[in-house]
Design an enzyme around this catalytic site. Structure first.
Site, PDB file in Angstrom:
ATOM      1  N   LYS A 165       0.798  -1.230   0.000  1.00  0.00           N
ATOM      2  CA  LYS A 165       0.000   0.000   0.000  1.00  0.00           C
ATOM      3  C   LYS A 165       0.832   1.283   0.000  1.00  0.00           C
ATOM      4  CE  LYS A 165      -3.262  -1.307  -0.603  1.00  0.00           C
ATOM      5  NZ  LYS A 165      -3.499  -2.119  -1.856  1.00  0.00           N
TER       6      LYS A 165
ATOM      7  N   HIS B 114       7.266  -7.417  -2.322  1.00  0.00           N
ATOM      8  CA  HIS B 114       7.144  -6.855  -0.972  1.00  0.00           C
ATOM      9  C   HIS B 114       8.199  -7.486  -0.048  1.00  0.00           C
ATOM     10  CE1 HIS B 114       3.545  -4.689  -1.908  1.00  0.00           C
ATOM     11  NE2 HIS B 114       2.738  -5.721  -1.923  1.00  0.00           N
TER      12      HIS B 114
ATOM     13  N   SER C 284      -5.002   2.536   4.066  1.00  0.00           N
ATOM     14  CA  SER C 284      -5.165   1.899   2.764  1.00  0.00           C
ATOM     15  C   SER C 284      -5.211   0.373   2.929  1.00  0.00           C
ATOM     16  CB  SER C 284      -3.987   2.306   1.867  1.00  0.00           C
ATOM     17  OG  SER C 284      -4.062   1.674   0.632  1.00  0.00           O
TER      18      SER C 284
HETATM   19  S1  PPS Z   1      -0.307  -3.134  -3.172  1.00  0.00           S
HETATM   20  O1  PPS Z   1      -1.535  -3.912  -2.923  1.00  0.00           O
HETATM   21  O2  PPS Z   1       0.670  -3.306  -2.112  1.00  0.00           O
HETATM   22  O3  PPS Z   1       0.247  -3.392  -4.494  1.00  0.00           O
HETATM   23  O4  PPS Z   1      -0.807  -1.621  -3.113  1.00  0.00           O
HETATM   24  P1  PPS Z   1       0.021  -0.368  -3.631  1.00  0.00           P
HETATM   25  O5  PPS Z   1      -0.110  -0.272  -5.084  1.00  0.00           O
HETATM   26  O6  PPS Z   1       1.387  -0.382  -3.044  1.00  0.00           O
HETATM   27  O7  PPS Z   1      -0.753   0.835  -2.943  1.00  0.00           O
HETATM   28  C1  PPS Z   1      -2.081   1.143  -3.246  1.00  0.00           C
HETATM   29  C2  PPS Z   1      -2.306   2.604  -2.932  1.00  0.00           C
HETATM   30  O8  PPS Z   1      -1.704   3.411  -3.967  1.00  0.00           O
HETATM   31  C3  PPS Z   1      -2.692   4.257  -4.522  1.00  0.00           C
HETATM   32  N1  PPS Z   1      -2.401   4.579  -5.923  1.00  0.00           N
HETATM   33  C4  PPS Z   1      -2.192   5.833  -6.358  1.00  0.00           C
HETATM   34  N2  PPS Z   1      -2.158   7.013  -5.703  1.00  0.00           N
HETATM   35  C5  PPS Z   1      -1.949   8.116  -6.443  1.00  0.00           C
HETATM   36  N3  PPS Z   1      -1.774   8.118  -7.777  1.00  0.00           N
HETATM   37  C6  PPS Z   1      -1.814   6.963  -8.479  1.00  0.00           C
HETATM   38  N4  PPS Z   1      -1.659   6.995  -9.796  1.00  0.00           N
HETATM   39  C7  PPS Z   1      -2.017   5.745  -7.753  1.00  0.00           C
HETATM   40  N5  PPS Z   1      -2.106   4.434  -8.106  1.00  0.00           N
HETATM   41  C8  PPS Z   1      -2.336   3.740  -6.978  1.00  0.00           C
HETATM   42  C9  PPS Z   1      -3.980   3.454  -4.342  1.00  0.00           C
HETATM   43  O9  PPS Z   1      -5.123   4.242  -4.521  1.00  0.00           O
HETATM   44  C10 PPS Z   1      -3.792   2.945  -2.914  1.00  0.00           C
HETATM   45  O10 PPS Z   1      -3.932   3.979  -1.936  1.00  0.00           O
HETATM   46  P2  PPS Z   1      -5.319   4.343  -1.216  1.00  0.00           P
HETATM   47  O11 PPS Z   1      -4.942   5.299  -0.114  1.00  0.00           O
HETATM   48  O12 PPS Z   1      -5.902   3.093  -0.683  1.00  0.00           O
HETATM   49  O13 PPS Z   1      -6.163   5.021  -2.256  1.00  0.00           O
END
Ligand code: PPS
Length: 292
Positions: A46, A101, A131
Site C-alpha cells: 500500500k 514486498h 489503505s
Molecule cells: S499493493 O496492494 O501493495 O500493491 O498496493 P500499492 O499499489 O502499493 O498501494 C495502493 C495505494 O496506492 C494508490 N495509488 C495511487 N495514488 C496516487 N496516484 C496513483 N496513480 C495511484 N495508483 C495507486 C492506491 O489508490 C492505494 O492507496 P489508497 O490510499 O488506498 O487510495
C-alpha cells in the site's frame, strides 16, 4: 491477536499471503538469478507499488505508452514471490521488471552484489495502514479485520501480511549500500509526478522526449490509471478480490488517515512508532499541504 494461519505463511520471521506462494518457493528466491538489466520495485504493501509498476511500464514499453499494446500490469511486471500460474520468470523478455514486498534480507542474493536495480517506494505509515485496512476488506486472500482498532494493533505489532512496516522500511534504508537502489516516496510522486518520473528515467538510464515524458505523466495520474484496465488491476480473478468491496485504486491521496483515525488512535500510533521513526532518513509528509 495472532493473525490467522489460514491466510498467512511465515518464513524467516516474515509473513506472506498463503494462497499464492509456498515455503519452498520463497526459500528458493535467494538463488533466483538476476540479470544486469533487471529492475525490482520493492515496497511495503500500500505504498505505491501499482503506481510505480505503471510508471515503469510506460517508461520502458513504448507500446504501453502509445496504446498499441494491451498488456496488463500484472503480466508486464509480475510479482516475484507470488505466482498466479506457472509463468517462467527466467525467460521473460528483457528488460524484466518485478514487483516485490520482500524485506531486504530475503531478496535474491545477486541483488546484494549490485546486479540489477531496485526502486524502493515508501509512504507515510498512517496512510499505508488506512489503505491496508480497506484493502483487507477487498482482498479475499487476506483476513478481514472489520474493527479498525484491532487492525491498527495488528499493524503496529507487525502481525499482518509483510509484517512490520517499520522493520521493512528501516531494513531497506539501513542496507541501502548493499544495493543499486533508488528511494522514492509516495508523497513526492503525488506532489511532483514529473520530477519523480524523471528520477526514475535517470536511474534506468532511459531518455524520453518531452512529449513522451508528458504522456507518461498524464497516464500515471490517479484518475487516468483508475480508468485504464491495463493499469487498475480490475481483471483480478474473483477468487482473489471481492470487487463489490473496493478496488486497487481507492482514493490516491495524502492524509486520508485523518478521515478514519481518531485523535486517540493517532496518538497511540505515534506512541508506538514515532520515536523509532526518528532514525529513518525520510521526512514524512502527513498532509498534502505539508512542506516537502
Ligand atoms: S499493493 O496492494 O501493495 O500493491 O498496493 P500499492 O499499489 O502499493 O498501494 C495502493 C495505494 O496506492 C494508490 N495509488 C495511487 N495514488 C496516487 N496516484 C496513483 N496513480 C495511484 N495508483 C495507486 C492506491 O489508490 C492505494 O492507496 P489508497 O490510499 O488506498 O487510495
Amino acid at each position: 491477536m495472532e493473525p490467522s494461519k489460514e491466510y498467512l505463511l511465515k518464513y524467516k520471521g516474515f509473513y506472506f499471503v498463503a494462497s499464492y506462494t509456498s515455503l519452498e518457493y520463497v526459500a528458493s528466491l535467494e538463488d533466483f538469478e538476476i540479470k544486469d538489466s533487471d529492475t525490482f520495485i520493492a515496497t511495503y504493501p500500500k505504498s505505491g507499488t501499482v503506481w510505480t509498476q505503471n510508471i515503469l511500464s510506460l517508461i520502458i514499453h513504448e507500446g504501453h505508452r502509445n496504446g498499441t499494446e494491451n498488456v496488463e500490469i500484472m503480466k508486464r511486471i509480475p510479482w516475484l514471490e507470488y505466482k498466479m500460474g506457472d509463468e517462467d520468470y527466467a525467460n521473460l523478455p528483457l528488460p524484466r521488471v518485478f514487483a516485490t514486498h520482500l524485506p531486504h534480507y530475503l531478496v535474491p542474493r545477486d541483488l546484494r552484489k549490485k546486479r540489477g536495480r531496485i526502486i524502493y517506494v515508501t509512504r507515510n505509515p498512517k496512510d499505508v495502514m488506512v489503505s491496508y485496512y480497506h484493502f483487507s476488506k477487498f482482498m479475499s486472500t487476506l483476513e478481514e479485520v472489520p474493527d479498525f482498532n484491532l487492525f491498527m494493533e495488528r499493524f503496529l505489532a507487525g502481525k499482518v501480511f509483510a509484517s512490520s512496516w517499520l522493520d521493512h522500511v528501516e531494513g531497506w534504508y539501513s542496507h541501502a549500500e548493499d544495493f543499486n537502489i533508488l528511494f522514492l516516496t509516495y508523497e513526492e510522486m503525488k506532489k511532483d509526478l514529473r520530477s519523480a518520473v524523471l528520477k526514475i528515467c535517470n536511474f534506468l538510464g532511459k531518455k524520453l522526449s518531452e512529449e513522451e515524458l508528458d504522456s507518461v505523466v498524464r497516464q500515471a495520474t490517479f484518475e487516468n490509471m483508475r480508468r485504464d484496465p491495463r493499469a487498475n488491476y480490475e481483471n483480478l480473478p474473483d477468487s482473489m478480490a471481492a470487487k463489490d468491496k473496493g478496488s486497487f485504486l481507492r482514493k490516491g491521496t495524502v492524509g486520508d488517515w485523518k478521515n478514519i483515525m481518531t485523535v486517540a488512535q493517532s496518538e497511540r500510533f505515534d506512541e508506538v512508532l514515532q520515536e523509532k521513526m526518528r532514525t529513518l532518513p525520510i521526512k514524512f509528509i502527513w498532509d498534502i499541504n505539508d512542506e516537502m
